[in-house]
Design an enzyme around this catalytic site. Structure first.
Site, PDB file in Angstrom:
ATOM      1  N   CYS A  23      13.781  10.542   7.495  1.00 34.08           N
ATOM      2  CA  CYS A  23      13.664   9.940   8.839  1.00 34.08           C
ATOM      3  C   CYS A  23      14.982  10.340   9.516  1.00 34.08           C
ATOM      4  O   CYS A  23      15.193  10.521  10.844  1.00 34.08           O
ATOM      5  CB  CYS A  23      13.390   8.310   8.962  1.00 34.08           C
ATOM      6  SG  CYS A  23      12.009   8.141   7.931  1.00 34.08           S
ATOM      7  N   GLU A  65      10.445  15.142  15.790  1.00 33.83           N
ATOM      8  CA  GLU A  65      10.731  15.016  14.463  1.00 33.83           C
ATOM      9  C   GLU A  65      10.021  16.398  13.914  1.00 33.83           C
ATOM     10  O   GLU A  65       8.786  15.972  13.716  1.00 33.83           O
ATOM     11  CB  GLU A  65      10.670  13.681  13.893  1.00 33.83           C
ATOM     12  CG  GLU A  65      11.044  13.719  12.494  1.00 33.83           C
ATOM     13  CD  GLU A  65      11.700  12.259  12.296  1.00 33.83           C
ATOM     14  OE1 GLU A  65      11.209  11.283  12.961  1.00 33.83           O
ATOM     15  OE2 GLU A  65      11.833  12.003  10.988  1.00 33.83           O
ATOM     16  N   LYS A  87       0.969  -1.254   0.219  1.00 34.34           N
ATOM     17  CA  LYS A  87      -0.056  -0.066  -0.093  1.00 34.34           C
ATOM     18  C   LYS A  87       0.752   1.225  -0.255  1.00 34.34           C
ATOM     19  O   LYS A  87       1.667   1.485   0.802  1.00 34.34           O
ATOM     20  CB  LYS A  87      -0.733   0.093   1.275  1.00 34.34           C
ATOM     21  CG  LYS A  87      -1.845   1.080   1.012  1.00 34.34           C
ATOM     22  CD  LYS A  87      -2.766   1.729   2.133  1.00 34.34           C
ATOM     23  CE  LYS A  87      -2.060   2.579   3.010  1.00 34.34           C
ATOM     24  NZ  LYS A  87      -1.913   3.949   2.221  1.00 34.34           N
ATOM     25  N   PHE A  97      -6.425   5.098   2.002  1.00 35.64           N
ATOM     26  CA  PHE A  97      -6.254   5.563   3.191  1.00 35.64           C
ATOM     27  C   PHE A  97      -5.883   4.513   4.126  1.00 35.64           C
ATOM     28  O   PHE A  97      -6.188   3.491   4.229  1.00 35.64           O
ATOM     29  CB  PHE A  97      -7.341   6.535   3.758  1.00 35.64           C
ATOM     30  CG  PHE A  97      -7.845   7.631   2.751  1.00 35.64           C
ATOM     31  CD1 PHE A  97      -6.620   8.490   2.224  1.00 35.64           C
ATOM     32  CD2 PHE A  97      -9.050   7.649   2.257  1.00 35.64           C
ATOM     33  CE1 PHE A  97      -7.191   9.534   1.538  1.00 35.64           C
ATOM     34  CE2 PHE A  97      -9.363   8.833   0.978  1.00 35.64           C
ATOM     35  CZ  PHE A  97      -8.312   9.601   1.056  1.00 35.64           C
ATOM     36  N   GLY A  98      -5.007   5.216   5.190  1.00 34.30           N
ATOM     37  CA  GLY A  98      -4.318   4.285   6.355  1.00 34.30           C
ATOM     38  C   GLY A  98      -5.637   3.280   6.891  1.00 34.30           C
ATOM     39  O   GLY A  98      -5.561   2.409   7.088  1.00 34.30           O
ATOM     40  N   GLU A 153      10.460   1.047  10.657  1.00 33.67           N
ATOM     41  CA  GLU A 153      11.363   2.013  10.274  1.00 33.67           C
ATOM     42  C   GLU A 153      10.703   3.540  10.792  1.00 33.67           C
ATOM     43  O   GLU A 153       9.481   3.655  10.188  1.00 33.67           O
ATOM     44  CB  GLU A 153      11.984   2.139   9.182  1.00 33.67           C
ATOM     45  CG  GLU A 153      13.333   2.644   8.982  1.00 33.67           C
ATOM     46  CD  GLU A 153      13.160   4.049   8.538  1.00 33.67           C
ATOM     47  OE1 GLU A 153      13.042   4.772   9.407  1.00 33.67           O
ATOM     48  OE2 GLU A 153      13.132   4.525   7.461  1.00 33.67           O
ATOM     49  N   ALA A 198      -7.775   1.143   4.244  1.00 39.41           N
ATOM     50  CA  ALA A 198      -6.735   0.084   3.324  1.00 39.41           C
ATOM     51  C   ALA A 198      -5.429  -0.343   4.000  1.00 39.41           C
ATOM     52  O   ALA A 198      -5.165  -1.720   4.199  1.00 39.41           O
ATOM     53  CB  ALA A 198      -6.263   0.598   1.929  1.00 39.41           C
TER      54      ALA A 198
END
Lengths: 507, 129
Positions: free
Chosen positions: A303, A403, A190, A221-222, A264, A225
């Site tokens: 990241c 972050e 995805k 979308f998260g 990750e 899906a």
């Protein structure tokens, strides 16, 4: 003259896209079951440029069905066969590098020179790396005693689910897909909903290479899906790149199915400059300055962005003067202009978040050494542009601990090695770090003391296929790139064979 | 303001509250968890209540529009001097947060407490499994 102008306009022209893309399931372009699509917006100008399937659990289930249908053959295929297909994919990508790079830039907003030289080039090399590795590696075997032989046979997991981020869409897809396919798994992928298009264009180019069902891509979308994929009991492993809360949810879902995950997650990587870097104003010092400004690579949307700069007190003023000068020389512009160094942030919410962080940094008492505001690109008024920004403060401030995922570096000083290590490790994360020094003993000792999965010594932001990448602490679990990644996509079958004809004597 | 009135650690804008109403109508009771780093991180995540497992590693900061708001205890150490306001902007995140399909994204806006306010903050408690 007019020819030159035409060329210049062509260079900046929006690449051609279809009005609508579909999911790629079982080797076929498949509309979403519920028939819904969403607009895909380019961060270059803030305008929608195509429509993407808004898929749901039904589509994920179809993709998993297709993957399992392909699995018996693909899981048992010869390494040489898989290797050749990966090499074909790499060649197709190389032949179409410019088209893929331009599409990726329009989708993500990053400067074209980065999609050309980094995203695509690294992705091509990674396919070739894994194609090579699986031809050379072997299982292992040992004669345990004169009549007992132990054989370790490497077997693929079966079907795996992968959820990837938007900051390097094709490259992050490659980091996950290439080792999974190389190891003999079928994949349901995805893409991120902000940046799905580059991957779909790549799939159009390589659709005849892989057998149907080996690689399936479902957009959406998260929660609609991504979650059904991550929680499916028919997936034998989940790989995810993203942030910590979603990482926890993915582990939670995986715990219900007792399947492995690789994660990750975030970082707040220290980039440490010792006083010896200023012993001479030479080529190496120039490299150090570039290293300090690496926070702006990919608009800081990495990241491992070196978002905390730690500079030894004794050189601080002189060093920062040069770093500020170098930062001011970063050329912002149209992302498709080959001379542009820094493009657009990937989405409006990212853009807003970055500006919120700059604001909280100022409120916490940070001094703005350069930047500190949104940037404006003439003719691209709706795009999401931020000035490369240096904030001076201390490591307890929120901008030093969270972050920001933008072109913002927070700089502070340290007195000696002990303080450098203390500040570097005073973070929840442990993904990347940079150590810059002319003293080789110091380079080794400091690198060993910093708790991070990747310590760049006298360099930064290099991602060769042959070096493992991954996090300590809250930055994740597992490694990507490097051949060790294959074992995150495999089981070890131990065959313990007796060549002794006699009973053991128990019964 | 009387001196006994406690200062809320987390607030919400009316625009974000309206989004919560719409999400609650569809999904039932909701919870928030403030995420840490990476691509869609440093953002508030909105889930159906109970979706994310909570325990003593999470801190309850307060309620916003009827939803409990948590963040990790280690992250709280760096956040505790700031008041959070949950707002919403057009945008697209790729997490599992519920508002994303609406083309909206919750964002957090922060403000430093005054010394006086720091003495008078709403007490926190640990998350419970």
């Amino acid at each position: 003259m007019s020819d030159l102008l035409t060329t210049a306009q062509d260079v900046l022209a929006k690449p051609k896209f279809k009005d609508q893309y579909e999911n790629y399931i079982g080797g076929k372009w498949t509309p979403p079951v519920r028939g819904e699509y969403f607009d895909n917006i380019s961060p270059v100008d803030g305008q929608s440029f195509t429509r993407i399937p808004r898929s749901t659990k039904e589509d994920i289930d179809l993709a998993i069905d297709a993957a399992w249908a392909a699995a018996p053959e693909w899981n048992n295929s010869a390494a040489g066969y898989r290797s050749n297909l990966l090499l074909k994919i790499a060649s197709i990508m190389e032949d179409n590098l410019e088209a893929l790079a331009r599409a990726e830039t329009w989708d993500n907003g990053k400067a074209l020179r980065e999609t050309r030289a980094a995203d695509l080039s690294l992705a091509i090399d990674l396919f070739r790396y894994f194609a090579g590795v699986i031809r050379a590696e072997e299982g292992s075997g040992s004669e345990l005693d004169a009549s007992t032989v132990s054989m370790n046979v490497l077997e693929p997991l079966g079907v795996v689910g992968q959820i990837i981020p938007w900051n390097f869409p094709i490259l992050m897809a490659t980091w996950k897909v290439a080792p999974a396919l190389a190891a003999g798994n079928c994949v349901v992928l995805k893409p991120a909903e902000q940046t799905p298009v580059g991957i779909m264009i790549l799939l159009e180019m390589i659709q005849d290479v892989l057998p149907a069902g080996v690689l399936n891509v479902v957009n959406g979308f998260g929660v609609e899906a991504g979650k059904p994929l991550a929680s499916s009991p028919r997936i034998n492993k989940v790989a995810f790149t993203g942030e910590t809360t979603t990482g926890q949810l993915i582990m939670q879902y995986a715990s219900k199915n007792i399947v492995p995950v690789t994660l990750e997650l975030g970082g707040k990587s220290p980039n440490i400059f010792f006083e010896s870097v200023m012993d001479a104003d030479d080529a190496f010092f120039d490299k150090c300055l570039e290293g300090a400004v690496m926070f702006a690579l990919n608009q800081g949307e990495v990241c491992t962005c070196p978002s905390r700069m730690l500079v030894q007190e004794s050189i601080y003023d002189k060093f920062m003067e040069r770093v500020v000068e170098r930062t001011k020389a970063i050329k912002l512009g149209h992302p498709l202009d080959p001379s542009t160094m820094m493009g657009a942030q990937a989405s409006n919410d990212q853009y807003q978040k970055i500006l919120n962080y700059i604001k909280i940094g100022k409120e916490e008492g940070c001094k703005v050494l350069t930047g500190g505001e949104a940037a404006f690109n003439e003719g691209l008024d709706g795009g999401y542009y931020v000035q490369p920004t240096i904030l001076e403060g201390n490591n307890k401030m929120r901008v030093f601990q969270e972050e920001i995922f933008g072109p913002v570096v927070c700089v502070t000083t340290f007195k000696d090695e002990a303080e450098a290590i203390e500040i570097a490790n005073d973070t929840l994360y442990g993904l990347g770090a940079g150590v810059w020094t002319r003293d080789t003993h110091q380079a080794y000792q400091i690198s060993r003391a910093v708790k991070a999965g990747r310590v760049w010594v006298n360099c930064y932001h290099l991602y060769p296929a042959h070096a493992p990448f991954g996090g300590y602490k809250k930055s994740g679990i597992g490694r990507e790139t490097h051949k060790m990644m294959l074992n995150h996509y495999r089981q070890t079958k131990n065959m313990l064979v007796s060549y002794d004809k006699n009973a053991m004597g128990f019964f | 303001m009387s001196t006994t009135e406690k200062i809320a650690r987390v607030l919400i804008t009316s625009a974000a509250a309206e989004v919560i109403d719409r999400l609650r109508a569809e999904n039932g009771p909701l919870m928030f968890h403030q995420s840490g780093g990476c691509c869609d991180g440093s953002s508030p995540m909105c889930f159906p209540e109970g979706e994310l497992m909570l325990n003593e590693t999470d801190i309850w900061l307060g309620q916003i529009h009827g939803c409990d708001f948590y963040l990790s205890q280690d992250q709280f150490e760096y956040w505790k001097h700031t008041q959070l306001t949950i707002d919403v902007v057009p945008g697209r995140g790729s997490s599992f947060s519920l508002e994303i399909p609406m083309g909206l994204r919750f964002v957090v806006v922060s403000r430093i407490y005054t010394d006086e306010e720091l003495e008078n903050l709403t007490p926190t408690r640990l998350g419970e499994s």
